[in-house]
Design an enzyme around this catalytic site. Structure first.
Site, PDB file in Angstrom:
ATOM      1  N   MET A 155       3.645   6.938  -1.956  1.00 27.12           N
ATOM      2  CA  MET A 155       4.840   7.196  -2.349  1.00 27.12           C
ATOM      3  C   MET A 155       4.962   7.663  -3.672  1.00 27.12           C
ATOM      4  O   MET A 155       5.668   8.491  -4.313  1.00 27.12           O
ATOM      5  CB  MET A 155       5.863   6.062  -2.170  1.00 27.12           C
ATOM      6  CG  MET A 155       6.967   6.071  -1.988  1.00 27.12           C
ATOM      7  SD  MET A 155       7.499   7.006  -0.399  1.00 27.12           S
ATOM      8  CE  MET A 155       7.924   5.426   0.898  1.00 27.12           C
ATOM      9  N   PHE A 192       0.738  -1.224   0.211  1.00 23.63           N
ATOM     10  CA  PHE A 192       0.065   0.114  -0.035  1.00 23.63           C
ATOM     11  C   PHE A 192       0.968   1.406  -0.141  1.00 23.63           C
ATOM     12  O   PHE A 192       0.447   2.365  -0.301  1.00 23.63           O
ATOM     13  CB  PHE A 192      -0.842   0.233   1.233  1.00 23.63           C
ATOM     14  CG  PHE A 192      -0.362   0.665   2.337  1.00 23.63           C
ATOM     15  CD1 PHE A 192       0.370  -0.152   3.266  1.00 23.63           C
ATOM     16  CD2 PHE A 192      -0.574   1.894   2.648  1.00 23.63           C
ATOM     17  CE1 PHE A 192       1.035   0.365   4.450  1.00 23.63           C
ATOM     18  CE2 PHE A 192      -0.130   2.622   4.147  1.00 23.63           C
ATOM     19  CZ  PHE A 192       0.822   1.804   4.780  1.00 23.63           C
ATOM     20  N   LYS A 193       2.067   1.254   0.434  1.00 21.59           N
ATOM     21  CA  LYS A 193       2.897   2.552   0.570  1.00 21.59           C
ATOM     22  C   LYS A 193       3.195   2.942  -0.904  1.00 21.59           C
ATOM     23  O   LYS A 193       3.251   4.224  -0.954  1.00 21.59           O
ATOM     24  CB  LYS A 193       4.318   2.120   1.282  1.00 21.59           C
ATOM     25  CG  LYS A 193       4.317   1.742   2.497  1.00 21.59           C
ATOM     26  CD  LYS A 193       5.454   1.359   3.279  1.00 21.59           C
ATOM     27  CE  LYS A 193       5.322   1.199   4.599  1.00 21.59           C
ATOM     28  NZ  LYS A 193       4.784   0.077   5.298  1.00 21.59           N
ATOM     29  N   ASP A 194       3.181   2.155  -1.996  1.00 24.16           N
ATOM     30  CA  ASP A 194       3.229   2.627  -3.261  1.00 24.16           C
ATOM     31  C   ASP A 194       2.368   3.664  -3.612  1.00 24.16           C
ATOM     32  O   ASP A 194       2.303   4.772  -4.254  1.00 24.16           O
ATOM     33  CB  ASP A 194       2.759   1.551  -4.213  1.00 24.16           C
ATOM     34  CG  ASP A 194       3.966   0.693  -4.373  1.00 24.16           C
ATOM     35  OD1 ASP A 194       5.232   0.952  -4.246  1.00 24.16           O
ATOM     36  OD2 ASP A 194       3.684  -0.534  -4.666  1.00 24.16           O
TER      37      ASP A 194
END
Ligand SMILES: *Cc1c(COP(=O)(O)O)cnc(C)c1O
Length: 471
Positions: free
Chosen positions: A122, A117-119
């Site tokens: 980011m 999910f950090k994509d």
């Protein structure tokens, strides 16, 4: 929109661009907007069928306040959430909902380039930073440490940008082979990978040591305390709500696998803005600091255990400070006293700071913790029941969501990674490994020189930074 530090009683204000490029405030606090902008019911209704890029624009525009002109912001968002980066985009959204059972849904946040999910945050953060730096005619070198998903998500987002370089430290042992390989494939150009013969804590200590030195004080950060990341996560709470609610205004519950409290904080802000989320359920693994905090009102740092949902292995949840600031009526002096007690003694209770012990329950938080056995069972049950493969972090959330679920209220489980990243646990739960999306087929083959290897040695790191930082 202006920003202040949670610990600054003089309330010195920053612009969005300044908060975006800053890490921690000089007083040790985190930057927050002076107030949360509103999303009216008519705005929600107008976005009900909109593509994700429109939802992201509607939310981000309110936080950026002109620092990035609307047209440019729209272009950055469309580029960040392109079908090349998020696969497969279904029904116009990069965060599709799928139904598991009556009123039980999974919101998939992990379709980005590194399958976490950090994509989502980011991909936009990198583009915003590059835009702001270009406008100022500046270049920024970022020095960070990672134990897993942050490193590859940051590298995938920053790779090839002109105004930002990234130096990422990771421990020589400890990351999964898949995670290490993802980073190895992104080395080169403006991305430098440093493998430290030590632990994640050694990596973090090296970063902190250098940043305290005058020569390296200008280096930037991309950890989850960055406001650009928090604000870029709010749109998927809105999107999840719009996909789940039958009628705008109906209550929906959401369950979030949590570590540093960044993800669920964005859900809390979405709700503060007017998204009708009823309960925010915080799921933890055996590292249950947040579960204890929510149930008892006491925040106690513990020793971190290594688990099979490693991205949630934390003992201190940095972003909780932003929520606590609101709980203390946005009174920086009270918040600072509370945080100072936690930092000096390792524990602090609401009761000794004039707040009821059930403060977090009263504002709609719920919580629960799960174990390795719970994760394996949850992976198996979800597969048998709905044919759906989930990863270990999502399994923590599924376990807790089923305990907290109420009949008639949709429950959304946030999926924060694809199972392909944690093949060993999936094999343990189901007896087979998850099929690999095509883009990860050959991930393990990366160049031999992808990582500069160093001992836990500040001088070795100083030389690497001097060589990589064009300043
Ligand atoms: C980072 C991460 C988490 C924890 O998110 P926080 O914002 O730190 O609470 C959960 N699951 C996965 C897969 C992650 O990468």
């Amino acid at each position: 929109m202006r920003y202040v530090s949670t610990r600054d009683t003089s309330k010195h204000e920053l612009s969005y661009a300044e908060a975006l490029l800053a890490g921690l405030a000089p007083d040790g606090g985190l930057y927050v907007p002076i107030s949360y902008p509103e999303l009216s019911r008519s705005e929600l209704a107008a976005l009900a069928k909109a593509p994700y890029t429109d939802i992201a624009f509607a939310v981000k525009q309110k936080f950026i306040g002109g620092d990035i002109p609307d047209e440019a912001l729209r272009a950055l968002i469309v580029d960040a959430y392109s079908p090349e980066s998020f696969q497969p985009i279904t029904a116009g959204t990069v965060v599709p909902l799928s139904r598991i059972d009556d009123d039980l849904y999974i919101e998939e946040l992990s379709l980005g380039p590194t399958a976490a999910f950090k994509d989502v945050a980011m991909q936009l953060l990198g583009r915003e930073m590059d835009f702001v730096l270009r406008k100022r005619g500046e270049h920024l070198t970022i020095l960070g440490a990672t134990s897993g998903d942050t490193g590859s998500a940051a590298e995938a987002a920053f790779k090839g940008l002109e105004c930002v370089s990234l130096i990422m430290l990771s421990p020589a042992k400890g990351m999964s082979a898949f995670q290490k390989a993802q980073m190895g494939n992104l080395s080169g150009g403006n991305v430098t990978n440093v493998s430290v013969r030590g632990t994640f804590d050694d990596c973090q200590d090296l970063v902190k040591l250098l940043k305290r030195e005058q020569e390296f004080a200008h280096l930037g950060a991309v950890n989850s305390i960055n406001w650009g990341r928090i604000s870029a996560q709010i749109p998927y709470y809105l999107s999840g709500y719009l996909q789940a609610a039958r009628t705008i205004g109906d209550p929906v519950d959401m369950c979030v696998p949590s570590g540093n409290f960044g993800n669920v904080l964005s859900g809390y802000i979405a709700r503060a803005m007017g998204v009708p989320i009823r309960r925010l359920v915080v799921a933890t693994n055996e590292n249950s600091v947040l579960d204890t905090l929510i149930r008892t009102g006491t925040y106690t740092q513990t020793k971190t255990q290594t688990t099979s949902s490693p991205s949630m292995d934390i003992s201190k949840a940095s972003n909780y400070e932003r929520l606590a600031y609101d709980l203390f009526g946005r009174d920086a002096a009270r918040l600072a006293a509370y945080m100072r007690e936690f930092e000096s003694t390792g524990t602090v209770a609401f009761a000794s700071h004039c707040l009821p012990s059930d403060t977090l329950l009263a504002v709609g938080f719920r919580s629960g913790a799960s174990t390795h056995a719970d994760r394996l069972r949850s992976i198996k049950e979800t597969y048998e029941r709905a044919g759906r493969l989930i990863d270990t972090h999502t399994a923590d959330a599924m376990t807790v969501a089923l305990r907290e679920k109420e009949v008639g209220v949709p429950m959304l489980v946030m999926s924060t990674a694809l199972p392909v990243k944690f093949e060993d646990s999936i094999r343990q739960a189901l007896g087979f490994v998850p099929p690999r999306p095509a883009r990860f087929a050959n991930v393990e083959s990366y160049p031999d020189d992808a990582f500069s290897e160093i001992e836990v040695d500040a001088d070795a790191l100083r030389s690497i930074v001097r060589a990589a930082d064009p300043r």
